[in-house]
Design a protein around this motif. Sequence first.
Motif, mmCIF file in Angstrom:
data_model
loop_
_atom_site.group_PDB
_atom_site.id
_atom_site.type_symbol
_atom_site.label_atom_id
_atom_site.label_comp_id
_atom_site.label_asym_id
_atom_site.label_seq_id
_atom_site.Cartn_x
_atom_site.Cartn_y
_atom_site.Cartn_z
ATOM 1 N N ARG A 14 0.861 -1.203 0.006
ATOM 2 C CA ARG A 14 -0.002 -0.031 0.092
ATOM 3 C C ARG A 14 0.840 1.369 0.037
ATOM 4 N NH1 ARG A 14 -3.510 -1.426 3.530
ATOM 5 N NH2 ARG A 14 -2.540 -0.673 5.313
ATOM 6 N N ILE A 15 1.783 1.193 1.032
ATOM 7 C CA ILE A 15 2.774 2.470 0.780
ATOM 8 C C ILE A 15 3.414 2.591 -0.535
ATOM 9 C CG2 ILE A 15 4.809 3.187 1.794
ATOM 10 C CD1 ILE A 15 4.207 1.775 4.667
ATOM 11 N N VAL A 18 0.853 3.975 -3.080
ATOM 12 C CA VAL A 18 0.613 5.589 -2.841
ATOM 13 C C VAL A 18 1.886 6.255 -3.253
ATOM 14 C CG1 VAL A 18 0.037 7.019 -0.968
ATOM 15 C CG2 VAL A 18 -1.084 4.790 -0.884
ATOM 16 N N GLU A 21 1.933 7.034 -7.027
ATOM 17 C CA GLU A 21 0.902 7.949 -7.256
ATOM 18 C C GLU A 21 1.422 9.434 -6.858
ATOM 19 O OE1 GLU A 21 -2.799 6.929 -5.344
ATOM 20 O OE2 GLU A 21 -2.711 4.987 -6.439
ATOM 21 N N GLU A 22 2.059 9.262 -5.592
ATOM 22 C CA GLU A 22 2.374 10.811 -5.277
ATOM 23 C C GLU A 22 3.663 11.173 -5.960
ATOM 24 O OE1 GLU A 22 1.388 13.000 -2.534
ATOM 25 O OE2 GLU A 22 -0.329 11.603 -2.875
ATOM 26 N N GLN A 34 2.430 12.662 3.558
ATOM 27 C CA GLN A 34 1.412 12.666 3.013
ATOM 28 C C GLN A 34 1.211 10.981 2.388
ATOM 29 O OE1 GLN A 34 -1.197 14.737 2.459
ATOM 30 N NE2 GLN A 34 -2.224 13.143 1.257
ATOM 31 N N ILE A 35 2.304 10.524 2.118
ATOM 32 C CA ILE A 35 2.156 9.107 1.656
ATOM 33 C C ILE A 35 1.501 8.290 2.671
ATOM 34 C CG2 ILE A 35 3.715 7.323 0.935
ATOM 35 C CD1 ILE A 35 5.491 9.349 -0.488
ATOM 36 N N ARG A 37 -0.135 9.275 5.305
ATOM 37 C CA ARG A 37 -1.828 9.554 5.634
ATOM 38 C C ARG A 37 -2.445 8.661 4.481
ATOM 39 N NH1 ARG A 37 0.254 14.461 7.187
ATOM 40 N NH2 ARG A 37 -0.055 15.563 5.009
ATOM 41 N N THR A 38 -2.162 9.077 3.118
ATOM 42 C CA THR A 38 -2.950 8.380 2.283
ATOM 43 C C THR A 38 -2.825 6.929 2.156
ATOM 44 O OG1 THR A 38 -2.478 10.280 0.774
ATOM 45 C CG2 THR A 38 -3.349 8.466 -0.285
ATOM 46 N N ALA A 39 -1.722 6.441 2.710
ATOM 47 C CA ALA A 39 -1.722 4.989 2.925
ATOM 48 C C ALA A 39 -2.377 4.460 4.133
ATOM 49 C CB ALA A 39 -0.201 4.588 2.798
#
Length: 188
Positions: A14-15, A18, A21-22, A34-35, A37-39
């Motif tokens: 997941r990390i 993300v 994408e980041e 942010q990575i 948090r989003t993950a």
Amino acid sequence: MPVQRADARRNYARILAVAEEEVAAHGADASLEQIARTAGVGSATVRRHFPSRSALLQAVFRERIENLCARARDLADAADSRAALLEWLAALTAYAASARGLAAVLTQETAGDSDAAHVDACSAKLTGSVDPLLRRAVRDGAVAPGVTVADLVMLVTGIALATEHHADPASEANRLLALTVAGVSPER
């Protein structure tokens, strides 16, 4: 190397997803916070899997190269060798346009470090995967003899560098790739 628990493997995947994408959205300066948090994980979890920004960026780079290699292998037996090579070049262009600053950061952070070898290994892997696709296109007369994988990668890298500050780098990179493939002279 110890076997990871299932939740640790899921967190890693997941990390990494993300982070890809980041990095595509924000370049190599993507925020690690942010990575996380989003993950849906804490910063400590990100650091456990990727002890440095460089380690995370290397993993993103390696994953993207693996995907490009897999795409080249998938296209190797396509009926139209020219279309297959152009499809792969479009995938490489999309990657290059979305990886703003990644190569520069990895080169700077790994200069003189044994980790710099991973960039060379990825490059060799990419070349090995794409070479059969290119050789077939040359054999079929779809590409001029003497064109190498390094030539194609350098061409796409130049396009990506030329478009990285454009309002829509991916679209502009695709437009320039199409222009390059078509040539600048009208058909007669």
